[in-house]
Design an enzyme around this catalytic site. Structure first.
Site, PDB file in Angstrom:
ATOM      1  N   MET A  19      -4.451   7.152   1.012  1.00  9.89           N
ATOM      2  CA  MET A  19      -4.385   8.051  -0.079  1.00  9.89           C
ATOM      3  C   MET A  19      -5.820   8.820  -0.625  1.00  9.89           C
ATOM      4  O   MET A  19      -6.045   9.871  -0.739  1.00  9.89           O
ATOM      5  CB  MET A  19      -3.650   7.811  -1.234  1.00  9.89           C
ATOM      6  N   ASP A  38     -15.836   3.203  -1.591  1.00  8.38           N
ATOM      7  CA  ASP A  38     -15.071   1.862  -1.103  1.00  8.38           C
ATOM      8  C   ASP A  38     -15.755   0.776  -0.819  1.00  8.38           C
ATOM      9  O   ASP A  38     -16.976   0.717  -0.729  1.00  8.38           O
ATOM     10  CB  ASP A  38     -14.315   2.522   0.244  1.00  8.38           C
ATOM     11  N   ASP A  61     -17.851  -1.497  -5.405  1.00 10.17           N
ATOM     12  CA  ASP A  61     -16.910  -2.417  -5.927  1.00 10.17           C
ATOM     13  C   ASP A  61     -16.379  -1.841  -7.347  1.00 10.17           C
ATOM     14  O   ASP A  61     -17.326  -2.016  -8.328  1.00 10.17           O
ATOM     15  CB  ASP A  61     -17.653  -3.745  -6.091  1.00 10.17           C
ATOM     16  N   VAL A  62     -15.317  -1.238  -7.493  1.00  7.71           N
ATOM     17  CA  VAL A  62     -14.808  -1.049  -8.805  1.00  7.71           C
ATOM     18  C   VAL A  62     -14.810  -2.101  -9.846  1.00  7.71           C
ATOM     19  O   VAL A  62     -14.723  -1.733 -10.910  1.00  7.71           O
ATOM     20  CB  VAL A  62     -13.320  -0.185  -8.732  1.00  7.71           C
ATOM     21  N   ASN A  88      -8.269   5.779  -7.466  1.00  9.84           N
ATOM     22  CA  ASN A  88      -7.571   5.770  -6.657  1.00  9.84           C
ATOM     23  C   ASN A  88      -7.599   4.273  -5.949  1.00  9.84           C
ATOM     24  O   ASN A  88      -6.340   3.662  -5.560  1.00  9.84           O
ATOM     25  CB  ASN A  88      -7.643   6.560  -5.375  1.00  9.84           C
ATOM     26  N   TYR A 153       1.525  -6.825 -10.151  1.00  6.80           N
ATOM     27  CA  TYR A 153       1.156  -5.649  -9.417  1.00  6.80           C
ATOM     28  C   TYR A 153       1.874  -4.705 -10.635  1.00  6.80           C
ATOM     29  O   TYR A 153       0.674  -3.586 -11.070  1.00  6.80           O
ATOM     30  CB  TYR A 153       1.696  -5.075  -8.167  1.00  6.80           C
ATOM     31  N   THR A 188       0.839   4.506   4.048  1.00  9.07           N
ATOM     32  CA  THR A 188      -0.567   4.173   4.266  1.00  9.07           C
ATOM     33  C   THR A 188      -0.267   2.588   4.700  1.00  9.07           C
ATOM     34  O   THR A 188       0.575   2.067   4.894  1.00  9.07           O
ATOM     35  CB  THR A 188      -1.120   4.070   2.970  1.00  9.07           C
ATOM     36  N   THR A 191       1.961   0.276   3.106  1.00 10.33           N
ATOM     37  CA  THR A 191       3.512   0.156   3.087  1.00 10.33           C
ATOM     38  C   THR A 191       3.626  -0.048   4.773  1.00 10.33           C
ATOM     39  O   THR A 191       4.762   0.095   5.124  1.00 10.33           O
ATOM     40  CB  THR A 191       3.945   1.430   2.622  1.00 10.33           C
TER      41      THR A 191
END
Length: 254
Positions: A19, A38, A61-62, A88, A153, A188, A191
């Site tokens: 996404m 990313d 790294d978020v 995202n 999650y 993606t 899934t």
């Protein structure tokens, strides 16, 4: 008509594939310049290179506040400012709560909730300097309703939904809009285990495509959504509208 993002600068996390990649590609196609971030360095570099001079990649790294500083500085130094943040990046796993590993819960919370929290803090100053902006938080259908096996999650994604509303209240006076997007099953890597494009739990009967999420993100990033903030928007084929009946309801003459 498609939104016009000419002159906008966006930062999209988790943009190496899936996404995030679709979101970054559409934003560039609509005129924006985009910093893709990313932890997947090679994939991220290749995606950014394919988008040309309107894109840059930063390994990011978020969960690391200093990494956020680098990503935002890249946007400002390279493209002159920052108008849009798309939170995202995410990780995904499922398990019944009684079998869930607390360490996995912590990892999900760090990436899927603390990451966006740090991101909103990191971009606020740059957006104020531009007179406002748009933050789009990618939550989930699991942030709208309980789903079996999604205790960890879902907790992170419900948290992101709540964070969105608080940020909308706090940052609105600065002209910064904050909204959450709630994808259902999207085709993606996350899934791929489903092994099918059919989705019986969704009234539309199919798994969604990343581009269908990206179009909503682009709308929220644009002036077309100028009076929309604190909203939660499902893009899940109707799956969160309620449980599908096992059989179509019978009419009065059946």
């Amino acid at each position: 008509m498609a939104p016009d993002l000419t002159g906008r600068v966006a930062l999209v996390t988790g943009a190496a594939r899936g996404m995030g990649e679709a979101e970054a590609r559409l934003l560039v196609a609509l005129g924006a310049r985009v910093v893709l971030t990313d932890v997947r360095g090679a994939e991220g570099e290749a995606t950014a290179a394919s988008l040309g001079p309107a894109a840059r990649f930063v390994r990011h790294d978020v969960t690391d506040e200093r990494s956020w500083t680098t990503a935002v500085s890249t946007a400002v130094d390279t493209f002159g400012g920052l108008d849009v943040l798309v939170n995202n990046a995410a990780i995904y796993s499922t398990s019944p709560m009684v079998d869930e590993d607390p360490a996995r819960l912590e990892a999900l919370l760090r990436v899927n909730l603390i990451g966006p929290f740090l991101g909103i803090r990191a971009v606020a100053g740059a957006m104020r300097a531009r007179g406002g902006g748009s933050v789009v938080n990618i939550s989930s259908q699991a942030g709208l309703q309980g789903i079996w096996g999604h205790g960890a999650y879902g907790a992170a994604k419900w948290g992101l939904r709540g964070l969105t509303k608080t940020a909308a209240l706090e940052l609105g006076p600065d002209g910064i809009r904050v909204n959450s997007v709630h994808p259902g099953a999207i085709a993606t890597a996350m899934t791929a285990h489903l092994g099918t494009t059919a989705h019986p739990a969704a009234p539309l009967g199919r798994v969604g495509q990343p581009e269908e999420v990206a179009r909503l993100v682009a709308f929220l990033a644009s002036d077309d959504a100028s009076y929309l903030s604190g909203a939660e928007l499902a893009v899940d084929g109707g799956a969160s509208a309620g449980r599908m009946p096992a059989l179509p309801p019978k009419g009065p003459d059946a």
